[in-house]
Design a protein around this motif. Structure first.
Motif, PDB file in Angstrom:
ATOM      1  N   ALA A   1       0.822  -1.293  -0.084  1.00 56.43           N
ATOM      2  CA  ALA A   1      -0.091  -0.033  -0.023  1.00 56.43           C
ATOM      3  C   ALA A   1       0.765   1.281  -0.057  1.00 56.43           C
ATOM      4  N   GLN A   2       1.815   1.233   0.537  1.00 57.56           N
ATOM      5  CA  GLN A   2       2.918   2.121   0.991  1.00 57.56           C
ATOM      6  C   GLN A   2       3.172   3.187  -0.518  1.00 57.56           C
ATOM      7  N   ASP A   3       3.669   1.962  -1.348  1.00 56.80           N
ATOM      8  CA  ASP A   3       4.198   2.639  -2.611  1.00 56.80           C
ATOM      9  C   ASP A   3       3.526   1.988  -3.928  1.00 56.80           C
ATOM     10  N   ASP A   4       2.739   1.297  -3.780  1.00 51.84           N
ATOM     11  CA  ASP A   4       2.123   0.347  -4.725  1.00 51.84           C
ATOM     12  C   ASP A   4       2.597  -0.591  -5.475  1.00 51.84           C
ATOM     13  N   LEU A   5       3.908  -0.956  -4.901  1.00 50.15           N
ATOM     14  CA  LEU A   5       4.902  -1.837  -5.622  1.00 50.15           C
ATOM     15  C   LEU A   5       4.220  -3.403  -5.820  1.00 50.15           C
ATOM     16  N   LEU A   6       4.380  -3.854  -6.890  1.00 48.03           N
ATOM     17  CA  LEU A   6       3.724  -4.862  -7.328  1.00 48.03           C
ATOM     18  C   LEU A   6       4.588  -6.230  -6.658  1.00 48.03           C
ATOM     19  N   LEU A   7       4.127  -6.884  -5.616  1.00 44.91           N
ATOM     20  CA  LEU A   7       4.697  -8.153  -4.958  1.00 44.91           C
ATOM     21  C   LEU A   7       4.560  -9.420  -5.384  1.00 44.91           C
ATOM     22  N   CYS A   8       3.419  -9.772  -5.707  1.00 45.88           N
ATOM     23  CA  CYS A   8       2.989 -10.831  -6.335  1.00 45.88           C
ATOM     24  C   CYS A   8       1.807 -10.827  -7.186  1.00 45.88           C
ATOM     25  N   GLU A   9       1.504 -11.675  -8.270  1.00 45.47           N
ATOM     26  CA  GLU A   9       0.535 -11.824  -9.076  1.00 45.47           C
ATOM     27  C   GLU A   9       0.156 -13.119  -9.501  1.00 45.47           C
ATOM     28  N   GLY A  10      -1.045 -13.453  -9.859  1.00 44.45           N
ATOM     29  CA  GLY A  10      -1.288 -14.700  -9.998  1.00 44.45           C
ATOM     30  C   GLY A  10      -2.915 -14.789 -10.638  1.00 44.45           C
ATOM     31  N   GLN A  11      -3.178 -15.996 -11.219  1.00 44.47           N
ATOM     32  CA  GLN A  11      -4.385 -16.473 -11.730  1.00 44.47           C
ATOM     33  C   GLN A  11      -5.019 -18.065 -10.941  1.00 44.47           C
ATOM     34  N   PHE A  12      -6.296 -17.719 -10.789  1.00 49.91           N
ATOM     35  CA  PHE A  12      -6.623 -19.065 -10.139  1.00 49.91           C
ATOM     36  C   PHE A  12      -8.148 -19.477 -10.619  1.00 49.91           C
ATOM     37  N   LEU A  13      -7.988 -20.595 -11.111  1.00 50.69           N
ATOM     38  CA  LEU A  13      -9.393 -21.240 -11.598  1.00 50.69           C
ATOM     39  C   LEU A  13     -10.116 -21.924 -10.479  1.00 50.69           C
ATOM     40  N   VAL A  14     -11.131 -21.407 -10.058  1.00 49.05           N
ATOM     41  CA  VAL A  14     -11.968 -21.797  -8.935  1.00 49.05           C
ATOM     42  C   VAL A  14     -13.333 -22.499  -9.479  1.00 49.05           C
ATOM     43  N   ALA A  15     -13.451 -23.711  -9.259  1.00 44.87           N
ATOM     44  CA  ALA A  15     -14.767 -24.541  -9.604  1.00 44.87           C
ATOM     45  C   ALA A  15     -15.714 -24.553  -8.513  1.00 44.87           C
ATOM     46  N   CYS A  16     -16.940 -24.641  -9.002  1.00 44.40           N
ATOM     47  CA  CYS A  16     -18.147 -24.395  -8.371  1.00 44.40           C
ATOM     48  C   CYS A  16     -18.569 -26.021  -8.190  1.00 44.40           C
ATOM     49  N   VAL A  17     -18.494 -26.520  -7.029  1.00 43.17           N
ATOM     50  CA  VAL A  17     -18.942 -28.023  -6.715  1.00 43.17           C
ATOM     51  C   VAL A  17     -20.088 -28.058  -5.780  1.00 43.17           C
ATOM     52  N   ARG A  18     -20.545 -29.383  -5.739  1.00 40.44           N
ATOM     53  CA  ARG A  18     -21.497 -29.891  -4.581  1.00 40.44           C
ATOM     54  C   ARG A  18     -20.886 -30.170  -3.298  1.00 40.44           C
ATOM     55  N   THR A  19     -21.332 -29.726  -2.449  1.00 41.32           N
ATOM     56  CA  THR A  19     -20.730 -29.979  -0.910  1.00 41.32           C
ATOM     57  C   THR A  19     -20.597 -31.335  -0.648  1.00 41.32           C
ATOM     58  N   GLU A  20     -21.682 -32.094  -0.834  1.00 37.64           N
ATOM     59  CA  GLU A  20     -21.420 -33.728  -0.387  1.00 37.64           C
ATOM     60  C   GLU A  20     -20.552 -34.545  -1.363  1.00 37.64           C
TER      61      GLU A  20
END
Length: 147
Positions: free
Chosen positions: A103-122
């Motif tokens: 936050a102090q200087d807006d320096l990019l520390l880490c970046e990524g992409q995530f594929l999140v699946a929607c699944v049934r609980t059971e």
């Protein structure tokens, strides 16, 4: 926290605590994934969907795959800005693009992409993303393309 719009992704603020760091006071690499997980959870909450509520509706979001790139270290007591931007929504999955910046200087520390699946609980089998959640993402700025 702010809502995701065409120009600005959702942002979650957090602080680096002692427990997040290694012996040298630098954030341990796997903890960036935890910061990003929290931002995705808060993104859902900002749309009115708590993870506990969704689980009661036979719905879980699970990470299918992740990719992260590390650019610079965060350190003890740094305030971080963690984004969670949905860049693709399919029938039973969301693809998030995320960044962690100091936050102090807006320096990019880490970046990524995530594929999140929607699944049934059971049984953890794929299930469609509920229409109310799809609508909430579209109304918050996610283009309907990518479906």
């Amino acid at each position: 926290m702010r809502a995701e719009t065409a120009g600005q992704p959702f942002t979650h603020r957090c602080r680096v605590y002692y427990e997040d760091t290694d012996a040298g006071g630098i954030v341990y690499y796997v903890n960036y994934l935890k910061f990003m997980e929290r931002a995705r959870t808060e993104r859902l909450r900002s749309l009115g969907f708590a993870q506990s509520q969704l689980a009661g509706q036979d719905l879980l979001f699970v990470v299918h795959s992740s990719e992260a790139r590390y650019h610079a270290p965060a350190r003890l007591d740094d305030e971080l800005l963690v984004t969670a931007e949905v860049v693709e929504m399919k029938r039973a999955s969301l693809r998030f693009r995320q960044q962690v910046r100091r936050a102090q200087d807006d320096l990019l520390l880490c970046e990524g992409q995530f594929l999140v699946a929607c699944v049934r609980t059971e049984n953890l089998k794929p299930r469609p993303i509920p229409e109310a959640l799809r609508t909430a993402f579209v109304e918050s700025g996610l283009p309907p393309a990518g479906e």
